[in-house]
Design an enzyme around this catalytic site. Structure first.
Site, PDB file in Angstrom:
ATOM      1  N   ARG A 232       1.341  -1.235  -0.635  1.00 51.23           N
ATOM      2  CA  ARG A 232       0.072  -0.222  -0.166  1.00 51.23           C
ATOM      3  C   ARG A 232       0.768   1.334  -0.016  1.00 51.23           C
ATOM      4  O   ARG A 232       0.509   2.066  -0.651  1.00 51.23           O
ATOM      5  CB  ARG A 232      -0.822   0.481   0.923  1.00 51.23           C
TER       6      ARG A 232
ATOM      7  N   SER B 125       9.636  -6.224  -5.423  1.00 51.09           N
ATOM      8  CA  SER B 125       9.636  -6.788  -4.807  1.00 51.09           C
ATOM      9  C   SER B 125      10.175  -8.291  -4.739  1.00 51.09           C
ATOM     10  O   SER B 125      10.132  -8.804  -5.500  1.00 51.09           O
ATOM     11  CB  SER B 125       7.719  -6.955  -4.740  1.00 51.09           C
TER      12      SER B 125
ATOM     13  N   ARG C 197      11.859   0.516   8.584  1.00 45.98           N
ATOM     14  CA  ARG C 197      11.999  -0.398   9.614  1.00 45.98           C
ATOM     15  C   ARG C 197      13.553   0.238   9.710  1.00 45.98           C
ATOM     16  O   ARG C 197      13.761  -0.125   8.501  1.00 45.98           O
ATOM     17  CB  ARG C 197      11.353  -1.663  10.566  1.00 45.98           C
TER      18      ARG C 197
ATOM     19  N   GLU D 190      16.109   2.443  17.858  1.00 48.20           N
ATOM     20  CA  GLU D 190      15.625   3.059  18.141  1.00 48.20           C
ATOM     21  C   GLU D 190      15.527   3.291  19.754  1.00 48.20           C
ATOM     22  O   GLU D 190      15.264   2.645  20.415  1.00 48.20           O
ATOM     23  CB  GLU D 190      14.091   3.551  18.036  1.00 48.20           C
TER      24      GLU D 190
ATOM     25  N   HIS E 188      11.145   8.649  13.732  1.00 47.68           N
ATOM     26  CA  HIS E 188      10.273   8.065  13.313  1.00 47.68           C
ATOM     27  C   HIS E 188       8.798   8.642  12.901  1.00 47.68           C
ATOM     28  O   HIS E 188       7.992   8.124  14.059  1.00 47.68           O
ATOM     29  CB  HIS E 188      10.001   6.483  14.286  1.00 47.68           C
TER      30      HIS E 188
ATOM     31  N   GLY F  69       6.824   9.028  10.253  1.00 45.33           N
ATOM     32  CA  GLY F  69       5.988   8.587   9.446  1.00 45.33           C
ATOM     33  C   GLY F  69       4.571   8.463   9.207  1.00 45.33           C
ATOM     34  O   GLY F  69       4.342   9.031   8.295  1.00 45.33           O
TER      35      GLY F  69
HETATM   36  C1  DGY Z   1       3.461   1.683  11.902  1.00 39.21           C
HETATM   37  O1  DGY Z   1       2.475   2.161  11.569  1.00 39.21           O
HETATM   38  O2  DGY Z   1       4.732   1.057  11.575  1.00 39.21           O
HETATM   39  C2  DGY Z   1       4.937   3.123  11.802  1.00 39.21           C
HETATM   40  O3  DGY Z   1       6.209   3.145  11.546  1.00 39.21           O
HETATM   41  C3  DGY Z   1       3.904   3.878  13.293  1.00 39.21           C
HETATM   42  O4  DGY Z   1       4.518   5.307  12.633  1.00 39.21           O
END
Ligand code: DGY
Length: 321
Positions: free
Chosen positions: A159, A179, A240, A269, A287, A289
């Protein structure tokens, strides 16, 4: 009179609109703090609850899972679930859920923010202006890399990978992806071409990572893979940290194997590999995202929906198989 509401353990403070809902609908084991709980407090909290909302920093191991005999659902407040021993959860019949979809746009947007900030030296520019040492416009100041029209390499076409690819249209960037296997051409735009990992790394001007962390993707990008990249290329990671061998990345940046990197995630982290923070060609984020208020509220609501489903005996909409 006893409180009829189910008991919920939440490991971290969530945004206000989510906290208001959970305080109303559940008895909280305790009020959460804006800090990671100690492993012993986490285990104790899980033992006292019918349901739990945990975050990506909470390591939920087999011992914690087997000790929490009352717990029916672990709702992970993240799309990634590498923090949970899924095998142990399956053995014990504990349902684990995640929060897909609702953070796709936020994470794809942040990937582009990081990509552009890295290529166009946005952080260095900001520091220069704030320092008071900026002497005005110069034809040779902080020259960055052109992004428009360059080749974008995406590792992982789920996604988030696809949402990142869709945003490349405005930059006229050809998309190459890698992928586990090529995706049926009927479900992806024809212009997005599959490449082997080596082909993708050698061809792309910007490489961005969007695979989950699993034993197979741990250190997917190491010294050898970095050596396949172009010396002018940038590496972006909002997935990650352990997917990249961070030590090998620092070496590659220090020796000019690649031009720069934009990182939102790290191997250990919140610690970072030594040397990383000293590199000017790197943009480092904490972090972020999914860190929009909208996404973080939706993630909480997804957790709550999954919990209600399980406690009412219905299938959880986001159960991890
Ligand atoms: C996730 O949802 O895996 C993100 O890294 C969280 O911010």
């Amino acid at each position: 009179m006893t409180d009829p509401r189910p008991t919920l353990y939440i490991s971290r403070l969530l945004p206000d609109p989510v906290m208001a809902i959970v305080r109303e609908r559940f008895q909280l084991v305790q009020e959460p703090l804006d800090a990671l709980p100690a492993p012993s407090a986490l285990r104790e909290g899980l033992c006292q609850a019918d349901a739990a909302i945990v975050t990506l920093g909470d390591r939920i191991d087999a011992e914690a899972i087997h000790a929490a005999t009352r717990l029916k659902i672990l709702a992970n407040y993240a799309v990634g679930y590498n923090n949970i021993d899924l095998m142990a959860a399956r053995q014990r019949g504990l349902i684990v859920t995640n929060t897909p979809d609702v953070l796709t746009d936020a994470t794809a947007d942040l990937t582009w923010a990081l990509l552009l900030a890295t290529a166009r030296r946005v952080v260095e520019g900001d520091s220069l202006v704030r320092s008071g040492h900026w002497t005005g416009w110069s034809p040779i100041q902080l020259l960055g890399a052109e992004v428009s029209g360059k080749t974008l390499g995406i590792i992982g076409m789920g996604r988030i990978g696809q949402a990142v690819a869709q945003r490349a249209v405005g930059f006229r960037m050809p998309v190459r992806y890698h992928s586990r296997q090529p995706i049926a051409t009927s479900s992806l735009p024809r212009e997005w071409e599959y490449r082997s990992l080596q082909e993708l790394l050698s061809e792309a001007d910007v490489v961005t990572i969007h695979v989950p962390l699993t034993p197979t993707t741990h250190h997917l990008i190491g010294e050898r893979e970095l050596s396949w990249m172009r010396p002018t290329a940038f590496l972006i990671n909002t997935a990650r940290g352990p997917i990249i061998d961070e030590g090998a990345l620092v070496d590659a940046l220090e020796t000019g194997v690649i031009a720069g990197a934009g990182l939102d995630v790290y191997e250990q982290e919140p610690a970072m590999h030594s040397g990383l923070a000293q590199l000017k060609q790197v943009v480092l984020l904490p972090h972020l995202g999914s860190a929009t208020l909208h996404a973080r509220v939706q993630m909480g609501l997804v957790c709550v929906n999954n919990i209600h489903a399980v406690l009412e005996g219905r299938p959880a909409p986001n159960q991890i198989p």
